[in-house]
Design an enzyme around this catalytic site. Structure first.
Site, PDB file in Angstrom:
ATOM      1  N   ARG A   1      -0.138  -8.562  13.358  1.00 14.66           N
ATOM      2  CA  ARG A   1      -0.665  -7.429  12.537  1.00 14.66           C
ATOM      3  C   ARG A   1      -1.441  -8.210  11.786  1.00 14.66           C
ATOM      4  NH1 ARG A   1       4.261  -4.433  10.707  1.00 14.66           N
ATOM      5  NH2 ARG A   1       2.933  -3.388   9.299  1.00 14.66           N
TER       6      ARG A   1
ATOM      7  N   ARG B   1      12.091  -8.348   4.196  1.00  7.50           N
ATOM      8  CA  ARG B   1      12.320  -6.856   4.484  1.00  7.50           C
ATOM      9  C   ARG B   1      13.276  -6.620   5.732  1.00  7.50           C
ATOM     10  NH1 ARG B   1       6.723  -3.529   4.116  1.00  7.50           N
ATOM     11  NH2 ARG B   1       6.698  -3.301   6.275  1.00  7.50           N
TER      12      ARG B   1
ATOM     13  N   ARG C   1      11.623  -1.258  11.811  1.00  7.25           N
ATOM     14  CA  ARG C   1      10.508  -1.156  12.636  1.00  7.25           C
ATOM     15  C   ARG C   1      10.195  -1.828  13.767  1.00  7.25           C
ATOM     16  NH1 ARG C   1       5.466   0.237   8.568  1.00  7.25           N
ATOM     17  NH2 ARG C   1       4.157  -0.845   9.994  1.00  7.25           N
TER      18      ARG C   1
ATOM     19  N   LYS D   1       0.765  -1.269   0.065  1.00  6.73           N
ATOM     20  CA  LYS D   1      -0.039   0.132   0.042  1.00  6.73           C
ATOM     21  C   LYS D   1       1.165   1.239   0.067  1.00  6.73           C
ATOM     22  CE  LYS D   1      -2.231  -0.613   3.848  1.00  6.73           C
ATOM     23  NZ  LYS D   1      -2.028  -1.520   4.508  1.00  6.73           N
TER      24      LYS D   1
ATOM     25  N   ARG E   1      -9.720   0.656   9.091  1.00  2.92           N
ATOM     26  CA  ARG E   1      -9.137  -0.580   9.170  1.00  2.92           C
ATOM     27  C   ARG E   1     -10.228  -1.377  10.021  1.00  2.92           C
ATOM     28  NH1 ARG E   1      -3.417   0.296   9.119  1.00  2.92           N
ATOM     29  NH2 ARG E   1      -2.213  -1.450   9.331  1.00  2.92           N
TER      30      ARG E   1
HETATM   31  P1  AMP Z   1       0.691   0.425   8.982  1.00  2.00           P
HETATM   32  O1  AMP Z   1       1.945   1.216   8.842  1.00  2.00           O
HETATM   33  O2  AMP Z   1      -0.398   0.804   8.374  1.00  2.00           O
HETATM   34  O3  AMP Z   1       1.142  -1.045   9.066  1.00  2.00           O
HETATM   35  O4  AMP Z   1       0.388   0.705  10.673  1.00  2.00           O
HETATM   36  C1  AMP Z   1       1.226   0.317  11.629  1.00  2.00           C
HETATM   37  C2  AMP Z   1       0.676   0.123  12.850  1.00  2.00           C
HETATM   38  O5  AMP Z   1      -0.326   1.486  13.250  1.00  2.00           O
HETATM   39  C3  AMP Z   1      -0.491  -0.716  13.055  1.00  2.00           C
HETATM   40  O6  AMP Z   1      -0.023  -2.055  13.210  1.00  2.00           O
HETATM   41  C4  AMP Z   1      -1.438  -0.537  14.043  1.00  2.00           C
HETATM   42  O7  AMP Z   1      -0.900  -0.742  15.265  1.00  2.00           O
HETATM   43  C5  AMP Z   1      -1.364   1.152  13.862  1.00  2.00           C
HETATM   44  N1  AMP Z   1      -2.470   1.630  12.949  1.00  2.00           N
HETATM   45  C6  AMP Z   1      -2.432   2.197  11.779  1.00  2.00           C
HETATM   46  N2  AMP Z   1      -3.475   2.579  11.120  1.00  2.00           N
HETATM   47  C7  AMP Z   1      -4.421   2.070  12.103  1.00  2.00           C
HETATM   48  C8  AMP Z   1      -5.879   2.311  12.043  1.00  2.00           C
HETATM   49  N3  AMP Z   1      -6.630   2.722  11.054  1.00  2.00           N
HETATM   50  N4  AMP Z   1      -6.418   1.546  13.047  1.00  2.00           N
HETATM   51  C9  AMP Z   1      -5.793   1.351  14.114  1.00  2.00           C
HETATM   52  N5  AMP Z   1      -4.621   1.254  14.303  1.00  2.00           N
HETATM   53  C10 AMP Z   1      -4.009   1.465  13.272  1.00  2.00           C
END
Ligand code: AMP
Length: 194
Positions: A150, A127, A139, A13, A88
């Protein structure tokens, strides 16, 4: 153009969102990025979400929805935006709909990048290995065990969001297992831009 980009963690994404905002000159809102910035700056929101983000769980809907709706009202989002990592959950999708209705806006497209779970795990292990080999910090939530959490959160909470948009006739699926250029071409087609 107002676009939601859906897909599991590791589905590409972020990579595709970067390309889309470059082509269309619209804003990129990545909730993961916003939350990681809040954590590294030590803001009150950052401190309150740090443990859940770093353990691979989901931040409460109210917190993340109010961050996004506040940003959408910003003039930088006037010409359009890509939402990456939001909504999400069904609760977030409903909050987004309610907020957009208040602003007199509607989403133009919802595109989901489809990647099978075994390929997602392979990608994330690669990665992490590459980052380690290059001495780049990994990360906190990108280690394989946390990544599994996740992915589980995605399957339980986010997969139903696809049905939410499918039922509203908005969802377009794109095969995210091709090389990034081929994915980008298919995303453009889904947006009616090729
Ligand atoms: P991402 O970079 O999109 O994979 O997001 C990293 C982490 O941020 C996720 O594993 C969640 O802990 C938190 N996070 C990001 N977006 C959301 C969302 N829309 N709702 C809840 N938690 C989020």
């Amino acid at each position: 153009m107002r676009l939601v980009l859906l897909g599991a963690p590791g589905s590409g994404k972020g990579t595709q969102a970067e390309r889309i905002v470059g082509w269309l000159r619209i804003a990129h809102l990545s909730t993961g990025h916003i939350l990681r910035e809040a954590i590294s700056s030590g803001t009150p929101i950052g401190l309150s979400v740090q443990a859940v983000v770093e353990s691979g769980g989901l931040v409460p809907d109210e917190v993340v929805s109010s961050i996004v709706l506040e940003r959408l009202a910003d003039p930088s989002c006037q010409s359009g935006y890509v939402l990456d990592g939001f909504p999400r959950t069904i609760g977030q999708a409903q909050a987004l709909d309610a907020g957009l209705m208040q602003m007199g806006q509607e989403l133009d497209h919802v595109v989901e990048l489809v990647v099978s779970p075994d390929i997602l795990i392979e990608r994330i292990v690669r990665r992490a290995d590459q980052a380690r080999a290059m001495g780049i910090p990994i990360r906190a939530d990108d280690n394989p065990a946390t990544f599994k959490k996740r992915l589980d959160a995605y399957l339980a909470e986010t997969a139903p969001v696809s049905d939410y948009y499918r039922n509203r006739g908005k969802l377009r699926l794109v095969d995210g297992m091709q090389d990034p250029d081929a994915v980008a071409r298919e995303v453009l087609r889904a947006l009616g831009k090729s």
